[in-house]
Design an enzyme around this catalytic site. Structure first.
Site, mmCIF file in Angstrom:
data_model
loop_
_atom_site.group_PDB
_atom_site.id
_atom_site.type_symbol
_atom_site.label_atom_id
_atom_site.label_comp_id
_atom_site.label_asym_id
_atom_site.label_seq_id
_atom_site.Cartn_x
_atom_site.Cartn_y
_atom_site.Cartn_z
ATOM 1 C CB CYS A 382 37.199 15.636 25.362
ATOM 2 S SG CYS A 382 37.998 16.560 24.029
ATOM 3 C CG HIS A 509 33.998 13.626 22.420
ATOM 4 N ND1 HIS A 509 33.392 14.297 23.456
ATOM 5 C CD2 HIS A 509 34.953 14.452 21.937
ATOM 6 C CE1 HIS A 509 33.969 15.483 23.588
ATOM 7 N NE2 HIS A 509 34.913 15.602 22.685
ATOM 8 C CD GLU A 511 31.063 11.729 24.421
ATOM 9 O OE1 GLU A 511 32.008 10.940 24.572
ATOM 10 O OE2 GLU A 511 31.203 12.972 24.445
HETATM 11 N N1 GLN Z 1 38.826 22.345 25.434
HETATM 12 C C1 GLN Z 1 39.561 21.160 25.152
HETATM 13 C C2 GLN Z 1 40.256 21.217 23.797
HETATM 14 O O1 GLN Z 1 39.854 21.975 22.940
HETATM 15 C C3 GLN Z 1 38.680 19.924 25.249
HETATM 16 C C4 GLN Z 1 37.551 19.917 24.262
HETATM 17 C C5 GLN Z 1 36.442 18.948 24.616
HETATM 18 O O2 GLN Z 1 36.277 18.557 25.769
HETATM 19 N N2 GLN Z 1 35.623 18.601 23.649
HETATM 20 O O3 GLN Z 1 41.175 20.502 23.576
#
Ligand code: GLN
Length: 568
Positions: A382, A509, A511
């Site tokens: 992310c 994600h 995970e």
């Molecule tokens: N801050 C980034 C976004 O909103 C990544 C979010 C995250 O790592 N969950 O796109």
């Protein structure tokens, strides 16, 4: 069989592991062939933990249907492999919100809206909601917080009523407490447990099963004493002694007959034997995995729970690859060009963690540069993925001012930009791109190989920003390939540098969907690459502070700068 309800409460202290006990009980019932689900009812007023800082509440876990939830749901899924939904995570805020919405609609016209019965009725409705949508034999409900908290009262009142309405064969209370050991007196103390049970009894709840969390073995005599004082059968006072791994808890609870006692109390006298073979195989694998693999987690939250699912996913993959993964937390806030080599030294691979906001991002970008130019296996998740993209744009494509519009709204090279559908959103809570979306993988990529040739996958998201598609060709020409694309929206979900031994970033994600029995393919592949890299002796494990693995297999690499106070 009509659905049976098991309520898990906690007393004496928080952090006793109610989530692990709930997940373990769920596992045992599932292993006996029952259809189960596990849900968490949290007494705080936020609608969900999505707006909470991880320092307050650890990781925010996201369900496939896009609910931001408590990290305990991660345990439920990792233990049972069952996908939870928005119905499995409820807070006081959500309860009140729906009651207030009903009141505004006029559903209660003429009535005074009160905690009892309106709030408690809504809690009872939600406790039973999952069983109205699917056939379930058991619903395990964990009540967050500790007995005595003011805000948990309506939940306790609701479970008291439900137990009364459904009867002892269909509703049962399990209470988890703590038995402290006083070294000076060389004694284990049961008084806090007695007091906690008295408090519950004062609320009209008689726990049928007590689980005593302890650091030392509890004698029969001590358990009998607790049984005697608390109106609980001696065989229903169960010790839960500290174990080297949370994954041993289901087996330990089985050995102490937790599930048998519960089944018997709920009228199931001769249950089928549980099939725990694959779970035992996993534990066996874990025991045999004696070589240590050092993985660096580069992020800004220096607390273990902030990256819970990533840590567990790495551990699962390590186990199946025959290694114990020792995680080193490396605070990205303190990574500089001068110290990056030293900070990352000794690591077989690096995970660049998710996150929000400016703090620590330059350290993540420096990390991405270092691992890319030194061919160290790197997994960006992310925000971590976004930082890999920015680094590549700055140092390979030559856009020195490349950034994410999250960090710099005016950058001319917004290689990471706000998603179109996010632009008009003003509210913060529950408005990100959340939950599982499809992603098509490019044939021939490293990633598709990791997914065993599967070309369409589904993964969970939680973000507002995305890779800016107008840069796609430029990135690809220079060697960073877009290998995972959302087939409906064209959003870039995965990028990799094929020339590199393992340099992959995912906008999603992975995970959140790694479980004990089904470790995530990307983590498995990443760990395989890290093992290979460390075997190739590319990275000499320096003697630095590679301490012996601790219980949780996580050490914190202290920064040279004194730890700052907690911030968002
Ligand atoms: N801050 C980034 C976004 O909103 C990544 C979010 C995250 O790592 N969950 O796109």
């Amino acid at each position: 069989m009509e659905t049976k309800y098991i309520f898990i409460t906690g007393g004496v202290a928080s952090s006793l592991g109610k989530g692990i006990i709930s997940a373990s009980l769920g596992k045992l019932l599932q292993a006996r062939g029952y259809r189960i689900t596990i849900q968490k009812f949290d007494p705080y007023i936020n609608i969900d933990p999505g707006t909470l800082n991880p320092y307050e509440h650890g990781e925010c876990y996201v369900t496939a249907d896009g609910m931001e939830t408590d990290l305990d749901l991660g345990h439920y899924e990792r233990f049972t492999g069952i996908e939870t939904t928005r119905d499995n995570s409820v807070t006081t805020g959500r309860i009140y919100l729906s009651v207030i919405e009903k009141e505004r609609r006029g559903d209660y016209l003429g009535k005074t809206i009160q905690v009892v019965p309106h709030i408690t009725d809504e809690i009872k409705r939600r406790i039973q909601l999952n069983a109205t949508k699917q056939p379930l034999d058991f619903v395990i409900t964990e009540i967050g917080g500790t007995i005595g908290d003011i805000e948990s009262q309506p939940f306790l009142e609701a479970i008291r009523q439900l137990r009364w309405e459904l009867g002892p064969q269909r509703a049962l209370n399990v209470h988890l407490t703590y038995v402290p050991y006083l070294a000076a007196a060389d004694e284990l103390k049961t008084k806090p447990t007695q007091t906690s049970v008295k408090q519950l009894q004062g609320l009209g709840i008689q726990p049928e099963v007590l689980i005593l969390r302890t650091e030392h073995h509890l004698s029969d005599e001590l358990r009998n004493k607790v049984a005697h004082f608390c109106n609980v059968a001696p065989e229903a006072v169960i010790q839960s002694q500290d174990l080297p791994s949370i994954y041993e808890v289901p087996i330990n609870m089985y050995e102490h007959q937790l599930d048998r006692v519960i089944l018997s109390k709920m009228g199931i006298k001769r249950p089928t034997k549980p099939d725990l073979k694959s779970w035992l195989d996993f534990l066996d694998c874990r025991k045999r995995a004696d070589e240590v693999l050092h993985i660096g987690l580069v992020g800004k939250y220096d607390l273990q729970d902030a990256y819970k699912s990533i840590r567990e996913s790495l551990a699962h993959a390590g186990t199946y690859r025959g290694y114990k993964v020792q995680i080193h937390f490396i605070n990205s806030e303190f990574i500089t060009r001068e110290n990056v080599a030293e900070q990352l030294s000794g690591m077989a691979g690096i995970v660049i963690c998710p996150g929000f906001g400016q703090r620590g991002i330059e350290g993540k970008i420096l990390t991405a540069e270092y691992t890319r130019t030194h061919d160290i296996p790197t997994f960006g998740i992310c925000l971590g993925f976004q930082m890999m993209v920015i680094e590549f744009a700055r140092n390979v494509l030559g856009y020195q001012d490349a950034n994410s519009s999250e960090m710099d709204e005016t950058t001319p090279h917004n290689v990471i930009d706000m998603m179109a559908e996010q632009k008009n959103i003003t509210q913060k809570g529950g408005t990100m791109r959340l939950g599982a979306y499809e992603c098509a993988l490019s044939r021939g990529s490293r990633t598709v190989q990791a997914y065993h040739g599967q070309t369409l996958i589904k993964e969970r998201h939680r973000h507002r920003y995305e890779f800016n598609n107008s840069y796609k060709d430029t990135f690809e020409k220079q060697g960073m390939k877009c290998v995972g694309i959302n087939p409906d929206t064209n959003l870039i979900e995965i990028m990799e540098i094929p020339m590199h031994r393992w340099y992959i970033g995912t906008q999603f994600h992975p995970e959140y969907s790694s479980t004990v029995l089904h470790p995530h393919p990307l983590f498995l592949d990443f760990i395989a690459a890290c093992i290979k890299a460390s075997k190739d002796k590319l990275y000499v494990h320096q003697a630095l502070d590679l301490v012996t693995p601790d219980k949780d297999l996580c050490v914190f690499r202290r920064s040279p700068i004194e730890k700052k106070s907690k911030r968002h």
